[in-house]
Design a protein around this motif. Sequence first.
Motif, PDB file in Angstrom:
ATOM      1  N   TYR A   1      20.416  18.001  99.399  1.00  0.00           N
ATOM      2  CA  TYR A   1      19.552  16.829  99.521  1.00  0.00           C
ATOM      3  C   TYR A   1      20.300  15.521  99.743  1.00  0.00           C
ATOM      4  CZ  TYR A   1      16.065  20.123  97.922  1.00  0.00           C
ATOM      5  OH  TYR A   1      15.252  21.211  97.819  1.00  0.00           O
ATOM      6  N   ARG A   2      21.548  15.454  99.306  1.00  0.00           N
ATOM      7  CA  ARG A   2      22.309  14.208  99.473  1.00  0.00           C
ATOM      8  C   ARG A   2      23.402  14.340 100.518  1.00  0.00           C
ATOM      9  NH1 ARG A   2      23.596  12.728  93.355  1.00  0.00           N
ATOM     10  NH2 ARG A   2      25.585  12.331  94.355  1.00  0.00           N
ATOM     11  N   ASN A   3      23.520  15.539 101.106  1.00  0.00           N
ATOM     12  CA  ASN A   3      24.552  15.825 102.116  1.00  0.00           C
ATOM     13  C   ASN A   3      25.959  15.543 101.595  1.00  0.00           C
ATOM     14  OD1 ASN A   3      22.735  16.711 104.103  1.00  0.00           O
ATOM     15  ND2 ASN A   3      22.299  14.603 104.662  1.00  0.00           N
ATOM     16  N   ASP A   4      26.151  15.697 100.291  1.00  0.00           N
ATOM     17  CA  ASP A   4      27.482  15.549  99.715  1.00  0.00           C
ATOM     18  C   ASP A   4      28.280  16.825  99.967  1.00  0.00           C
ATOM     19  OD1 ASP A   4      26.724  13.095  98.756  1.00  0.00           O
ATOM     20  OD2 ASP A   4      26.579  13.707  96.663  1.00  0.00           O
ATOM     21  N   SER A   5      29.562  16.756  99.742  1.00  0.00           N
ATOM     22  CA  SER A   5      30.438  17.921  99.797  1.00  0.00           C
ATOM     23  C   SER A   5      31.120  18.060  98.444  1.00  0.00           C
ATOM     24  CB  SER A   5      31.493  17.751 100.891  1.00  0.00           C
ATOM     25  OG  SER A   5      30.882  17.631 102.150  1.00  0.00           O
ATOM     26  N   ILE A   6      31.436  19.288  98.085  1.00  0.00           N
ATOM     27  CA  ILE A   6      32.072  19.539  96.796  1.00  0.00           C
ATOM     28  C   ILE A   6      33.335  20.363  97.032  1.00  0.00           C
ATOM     29  CG2 ILE A   6      31.821  20.643  94.543  1.00  0.00           C
ATOM     30  CD1 ILE A   6      28.785  20.077  94.840  1.00  0.00           C
ATOM     31  N   VAL A   7      34.448  19.874  96.527  1.00  0.00           N
ATOM     32  CA  VAL A   7      35.705  20.601  96.581  1.00  0.00           C
ATOM     33  C   VAL A   7      35.891  21.264  95.222  1.00  0.00           C
ATOM     34  CG1 VAL A   7      38.202  20.410  96.839  1.00  0.00           C
ATOM     35  CG2 VAL A   7      36.696  19.002  98.250  1.00  0.00           C
ATOM     36  N   ILE A   8      36.109  22.577  95.257  1.00  0.00           N
ATOM     37  CA  ILE A   8      36.237  23.352  94.030  1.00  0.00           C
ATOM     38  C   ILE A   8      37.714  23.706  93.837  1.00  0.00           C
ATOM     39  CG2 ILE A   8      35.469  25.426  92.812  1.00  0.00           C
ATOM     40  CD1 ILE A   8      33.171  25.334  95.138  1.00  0.00           C
ATOM     41  N   SER A   9      38.231  23.381  92.647  1.00  0.00           N
ATOM     42  CA  SER A   9      39.639  23.658  92.390  1.00  0.00           C
ATOM     43  C   SER A   9      39.795  24.697  91.287  1.00  0.00           C
ATOM     44  CB  SER A   9      40.379  22.375  92.009  1.00  0.00           C
ATOM     45  OG  SER A   9      39.820  21.824  90.839  1.00  0.00           O
ATOM     46  N   LYS A  10      40.926  25.350  91.339  1.00  0.00           N
ATOM     47  CA  LYS A  10      41.269  26.340  90.324  1.00  0.00           C
ATOM     48  C   LYS A  10      42.736  26.093  89.976  1.00  0.00           C
ATOM     49  CE  LYS A  10      40.690  31.202  89.392  1.00  0.00           C
ATOM     50  NZ  LYS A  10      40.293  32.499  89.933  1.00  0.00           N
ATOM     51  N   ASP A  11      43.013  25.947  88.729  1.00  0.00           N
ATOM     52  CA  ASP A  11      44.368  25.621  88.267  1.00  0.00           C
ATOM     53  C   ASP A  11      44.880  24.348  88.932  1.00  0.00           C
ATOM     54  OD1 ASP A  11      44.423  27.926  86.648  1.00  0.00           O
ATOM     55  OD2 ASP A  11      45.134  29.159  88.322  1.00  0.00           O
ATOM     56  N   GLY A  12      43.977  23.392  89.158  1.00  0.00           N
ATOM     57  CA  GLY A  12      44.355  22.106  89.724  1.00  0.00           C
ATOM     58  C   GLY A  12      44.561  22.084  91.225  1.00  0.00           C
ATOM     59  N   LYS A  13      44.327  23.207  91.888  1.00  0.00           N
ATOM     60  CA  LYS A  13      44.518  23.274  93.337  1.00  0.00           C
ATOM     61  C   LYS A  13      43.189  23.555  94.027  1.00  0.00           C
ATOM     62  CE  LYS A  13      49.168  25.051  92.822  1.00  0.00           C
ATOM     63  NZ  LYS A  13      50.060  26.179  93.028  1.00  0.00           N
ATOM     64  N   PRO A  14      42.880  22.830  95.127  1.00  0.00           N
ATOM     65  CA  PRO A  14      41.641  23.093  95.855  1.00  0.00           C
ATOM     66  C   PRO A  14      41.647  24.500  96.447  1.00  0.00           C
ATOM     67  CG  PRO A  14      42.766  21.122  96.698  1.00  0.00           C
ATOM     68  CD  PRO A  14      43.674  21.770  95.718  1.00  0.00           C
ATOM     69  N   VAL A  15      40.552  25.237  96.224  1.00  0.00           N
ATOM     70  CA  VAL A  15      40.464  26.608  96.735  1.00  0.00           C
ATOM     71  C   VAL A  15      39.253  26.826  97.641  1.00  0.00           C
ATOM     72  CG1 VAL A  15      41.775  27.655  94.853  1.00  0.00           C
ATOM     73  CG2 VAL A  15      39.297  27.437  94.650  1.00  0.00           C
ATOM     74  N   ALA A  16      38.267  25.948  97.557  1.00  0.00           N
ATOM     75  CA  ALA A  16      37.057  26.124  98.362  1.00  0.00           C
ATOM     76  C   ALA A  16      36.321  24.801  98.453  1.00  0.00           C
ATOM     77  CB  ALA A  16      36.147  27.179  97.734  1.00  0.00           C
ATOM     78  N   ALA A  17      35.397  24.751  99.411  1.00  0.00           N
ATOM     79  CA  ALA A  17      34.553  23.568  99.553  1.00  0.00           C
ATOM     80  C   ALA A  17      33.132  24.019  99.839  1.00  0.00           C
ATOM     81  CB  ALA A  17      35.058  22.673 100.673  1.00  0.00           C
ATOM     82  N   LEU A  18      32.192  23.317  99.256  1.00  0.00           N
ATOM     83  CA  LEU A  18      30.777  23.565  99.504  1.00  0.00           C
ATOM     84  C   LEU A  18      30.263  22.404 100.341  1.00  0.00           C
ATOM     85  CD1 LEU A  18      28.285  25.339  98.850  1.00  0.00           C
ATOM     86  CD2 LEU A  18      27.895  23.857  96.881  1.00  0.00           C
ATOM     87  N   VAL A  19      29.790  22.716 101.555  1.00  0.00           N
ATOM     88  CA  VAL A  19      29.268  21.696 102.460  1.00  0.00           C
ATOM     89  C   VAL A  19      27.904  22.134 102.953  1.00  0.00           C
ATOM     90  CG1 VAL A  19      31.570  20.943 103.204  1.00  0.00           C
ATOM     91  CG2 VAL A  19      30.369  22.696 104.515  1.00  0.00           C
ATOM     92  N   ASP A  20      27.119  21.175 103.454  1.00  0.00           N
ATOM     93  CA  ASP A  20      25.794  21.559 103.935  1.00  0.00           C
ATOM     94  C   ASP A  20      25.930  22.428 105.189  1.00  0.00           C
ATOM     95  OD1 ASP A  20      25.031  19.858 106.484  1.00  0.00           O
ATOM     96  OD2 ASP A  20      26.008  18.459 105.106  1.00  0.00           O
ATOM     97  N   ALA A  21      24.910  23.229 105.436  1.00  0.00           N
ATOM     98  CA  ALA A  21      24.948  24.221 106.510  1.00  0.00           C
ATOM     99  C   ALA A  21      25.137  23.588 107.887  1.00  0.00           C
ATOM    100  CB  ALA A  21      23.681  25.073 106.480  1.00  0.00           C
ATOM    101  N   GLU A  22      24.564  22.422 108.113  1.00  0.00           N
ATOM    102  CA  GLU A  22      24.705  21.751 109.407  1.00  0.00           C
ATOM    103  C   GLU A  22      26.163  21.362 109.665  1.00  0.00           C
ATOM    104  OE1 GLU A  22      23.348  17.588 111.464  1.00  0.00           O
ATOM    105  OE2 GLU A  22      21.869  18.626 110.213  1.00  0.00           O
ATOM    106  N   LEU A  23      26.821  20.809 108.670  1.00  0.00           N
ATOM    107  CA  LEU A  23      28.234  20.449 108.799  1.00  0.00           C
ATOM    108  C   LEU A  23      29.077  21.695 109.014  1.00  0.00           C
ATOM    109  CD1 LEU A  23      30.648  18.550 108.730  1.00  0.00           C
ATOM    110  CD2 LEU A  23      30.551  18.627 106.222  1.00  0.00           C
TER     111      LEU A  23
END
Length: 90
Positions: free
Chosen positions: A23-45
């Motif tokens: 709904y806000r078209n934000d993106s989320i970077v997911i980290s594990k042990d302090g390191k980025p491992v994945a990102a959640l972005v909207d389907a259009e992007l």
Amino acid sequence: MITEVNAVTFRQNLGEMLAQVQYRNDSIVISKDGKPVAALVDAELFGRIRRMQDRFDALSSRVAHDYAAVPSDEGMAEIDATVMAVRKPR
């Protein structure tokens, strides 16, 4: 907006995070042990990223094919010179 969270926080707040992306078209970077491992972005992007990747792969293949017979140093020098000419301030 880009939000950074660790995997545990992401897992605990999955519904809220999905709504934030949807709904806000934000993106989320997911980290594990302090390191980025994945990102959640909207389907259009994500679709735009995939199309850009496809175009980049096709262009890379064409360049590799066209420069196959050219020595690596010579080819890289030509590519660098072309990039510099395009990036020159006008």
